[in-house]
Design an enzyme around this catalytic site. Structure first.
Site, PDB file in Angstrom:
ATOM      1  N   LYS A 107      14.191  90.560 -38.457  1.00  0.00           N
ATOM      2  CA  LYS A 107      13.896  90.104 -37.092  1.00  0.00           C
ATOM      3  C   LYS A 107      12.382  89.994 -36.887  1.00  0.00           C
ATOM      4  O   LYS A 107      11.599  90.551 -37.659  1.00  0.00           O
ATOM      5  CB  LYS A 107      14.500  91.101 -36.090  1.00  0.00           C
ATOM      6  CG  LYS A 107      13.919  92.512 -36.183  1.00  0.00           C
ATOM      7  CD  LYS A 107      14.792  93.522 -35.441  1.00  0.00           C
ATOM      8  CE  LYS A 107      14.210  94.929 -35.569  1.00  0.00           C
ATOM      9  NZ  LYS A 107      15.143  95.951 -35.053  1.00  0.00           N
ATOM     10  N   TYR A 113     -19.412  93.708 -25.970  1.00  0.00           N
ATOM     11  CA  TYR A 113     -19.099  93.635 -24.546  1.00  0.00           C
ATOM     12  C   TYR A 113     -19.112  95.018 -23.920  1.00  0.00           C
ATOM     13  O   TYR A 113     -18.590  95.981 -24.497  1.00  0.00           O
ATOM     14  CB  TYR A 113     -17.713  93.020 -24.341  1.00  0.00           C
ATOM     15  CG  TYR A 113     -17.674  91.541 -24.604  1.00  0.00           C
ATOM     16  CD1 TYR A 113     -18.384  90.642 -23.809  1.00  0.00           C
ATOM     17  CD2 TYR A 113     -16.923  91.043 -25.655  1.00  0.00           C
ATOM     18  CE1 TYR A 113     -18.340  89.285 -24.057  1.00  0.00           C
ATOM     19  CE2 TYR A 113     -16.867  89.678 -25.910  1.00  0.00           C
ATOM     20  CZ  TYR A 113     -17.576  88.805 -25.102  1.00  0.00           C
ATOM     21  OH  TYR A 113     -17.535  87.477 -25.346  1.00  0.00           O
TER      22      TYR A 113
HETATM   23  C1  LIG Z   1      15.249  96.900 -36.110  1.00  0.00           C
HETATM   24  C2  LIG Z   1      16.524  97.562 -36.479  1.00  0.00           C
HETATM   25  C3  LIG Z   1      16.665  98.214 -37.715  1.00  0.00           C
HETATM   26  C4  LIG Z   1      15.509  98.427 -38.663  1.00  0.00           C
HETATM   27  O1  LIG Z   1      14.703  99.508 -38.234  1.00  0.00           O
HETATM   28  P1  LIG Z   1      13.510 100.052 -39.135  1.00  0.00           P
HETATM   29  O2  LIG Z   1      13.041 101.265 -38.409  1.00  0.00           O
HETATM   30  O3  LIG Z   1      12.477  98.978 -39.171  1.00  0.00           O
HETATM   31  O4  LIG Z   1      14.066 100.321 -40.480  1.00  0.00           O
HETATM   32  C5  LIG Z   1      17.915  98.709 -38.046  1.00  0.00           C
HETATM   33  N1  LIG Z   1      18.969  98.592 -37.208  1.00  0.00           N
HETATM   34  C6  LIG Z   1      18.863  97.993 -36.001  1.00  0.00           C
HETATM   35  C7  LIG Z   1      20.054  97.897 -35.124  1.00  0.00           C
HETATM   36  C8  LIG Z   1      17.638  97.467 -35.598  1.00  0.00           C
HETATM   37  O5  LIG Z   1      17.549  96.887 -34.400  1.00  0.00           O
END
Ligand SMILES: *Cc1c(COP(=O)(O)O)cnc(C)c1O
Length: 358
Positions: A34, A254
């Site tokens: 994702k 800045y």
């Molecule tokens: C994002 C996600 C993962 C992966 O999590 P990590 O901490 O990056 O390994 C696994 N399961 C679900 C349902 C997620 O949303």
């Protein structure tokens, strides 16, 4: 050529997958890609991870990008669908959906689908974000099992909220609760994110769901990726575009919010919040210049930041700078900034080119 770019080491990605497979030898892998594979380039990452069973995404548009790129493996929408009309797209594109709410169940049961949908029924074991509470879970499972719109067997899933805390007893209780709800005839059972894959072997079950660990970043605050034979996949690089003599009493940047206590040399690095380097990075945040860590001084601006190279430094304009990755774990940088490495790697802007290395 881009002066500021992220090297994406696809070899390291492969090796991290192998390390995780060795850690959970009896489990399949659903690679979580994702958010553009946590900023690493979703399609390239998916094409590289040939040996996984499935991919996990958060949104339908992410799944469609993978399908359009020719990715044929199972793809799971980890938050399910948000619009009932999307159900037809899921079926047409052979996408699998997490089912976590009453609304989703109703929509599936009422729909007129061309083919049954493959689903992952989510049990809320304590995260209290998505999923059915234990007392509703079995009846929802029954309803889905009796529907012609559901492909059997139904897969089961849960998600941990504290798996990165090694001494937190809640994870063991969540594992126990989940196992009480596994059915004889259910499909794949999935509990483990990266932290649980690395720290909670009882959670491995049929299929693990690593995200951050695949990218070579430790999910733990106090354990490094190296401790788990994981190598950083992303290294954010830039260069010195100016090296300046700087006298005691002079400020920089800045707001003039940092003033040198002694004579020194400052390096100006061509990276800023316009690239996704956090503006909130305080004085002292480490940057790797010619193999040594030097501190950020002054405010991070849109296109630049400044570092204190030291009076006796010999760094030159054009020299290589690493913001995080090889030689400087993103977790270490994140700690200074008060965030997590997940956010750093995910938030690079489109100005930063991804350069893939095999
Ligand atoms: C994002 C996600 C993962 C992966 O999590 P990590 O901490 O990056 O390994 C696994 N399961 C679900 C349902 C997620 O949303």
């Amino acid at each position: 050529m881009n002066i500021t770019y992220a090297v994406i080491d696809l070899n390291a990605l492969q090796q991290n997958l192998q390390s995780l497979q060795q850690t959970a030898p009896g489990s399949k892998v659903l690679a979580v890609v994702k958010a553009n594979a946590y900023g690493h380039g979703m399609v390239k990452v998916a094409e590289t991870l040939q040996d996984v069973h499935a991919f996990g995404v958060a949104r339908l548009n992410e799944a469609l990008i993978l399908r359009d790129a020719g990715i044929k493996k199972p793809i799971v929408l980890l938050e399910g669908f948000f619009n009932n009309s999307d159900l037809h797209t899921l079926v047409a594109k052979n996408l699998q959906s997490v089912v976590h709410s009453e609304q989703q169940v109703d929509a599936i049961l009422k729909a007129d689908l061309a083919k049954p949908l493959q689903v992952w029924l989510k049990l809320d074991t304590g995260m209290h974000r998505l999923g059915f509470p234990p007392e509703q879970f079995d009846s929802v499972y029954q309803r889905l099992q009796n529907s012609k719109n559901i492909q059997q067997p139904i897969n089961l899933i849960t998600h941990f909220n504290c798996a990165d805390e090694l001494d937190n007893p809640i994870t063991a209780l969540q594992i126990k609760l989940f196992k009480q709800h596994i059915k004889n005839n259910s499909g794949l059972n999935s509990l483990a994110n990266s932290a649980a894959t690395l720290a909670w072997p009882e959670a491995h079950s049929d299929i693990i769901r690593p995200g951050i660990a695949l990218y070579g970043v430790s999910p733990f605050a106090d354990k490094s990726a190296e401790d788990f034979q994981l190598k950083p996949v992303m290294t954010l690089k830039s260069r010195l575009i100016a090296v300046r003599e700087h006298q005691a009493g002079e400020s920089v940047g800045y707001g003039a919010n940092w003033t040198a206590k002694q004579d020194t040399k400052l390096g100006v690095v061509a990276v800023g919040y316009g690239d996704g380097y956090p503006r909130m990075a305080p004085e002292g945040t480490p940057v790797l210049v010619n193999g040594r860590l030097v501190p950020i001084v002054g405010r991070v601006s849109m296109d630049m930041l400044t570092v204190d190279l030291g009076l006796n430094s010999s760094d030159q304009v054009g020299d290589d700078v690493t913001l995080w990755g090889e030689g400087l774990p993103a977790t270490q940088v994140a700690k200074h900034i008060g965030t997590i490495a997940y956010e750093l790697v995910t938030k690079l802007t489109s100005r930063v080119a991804l350069q893939y290395r095999e």
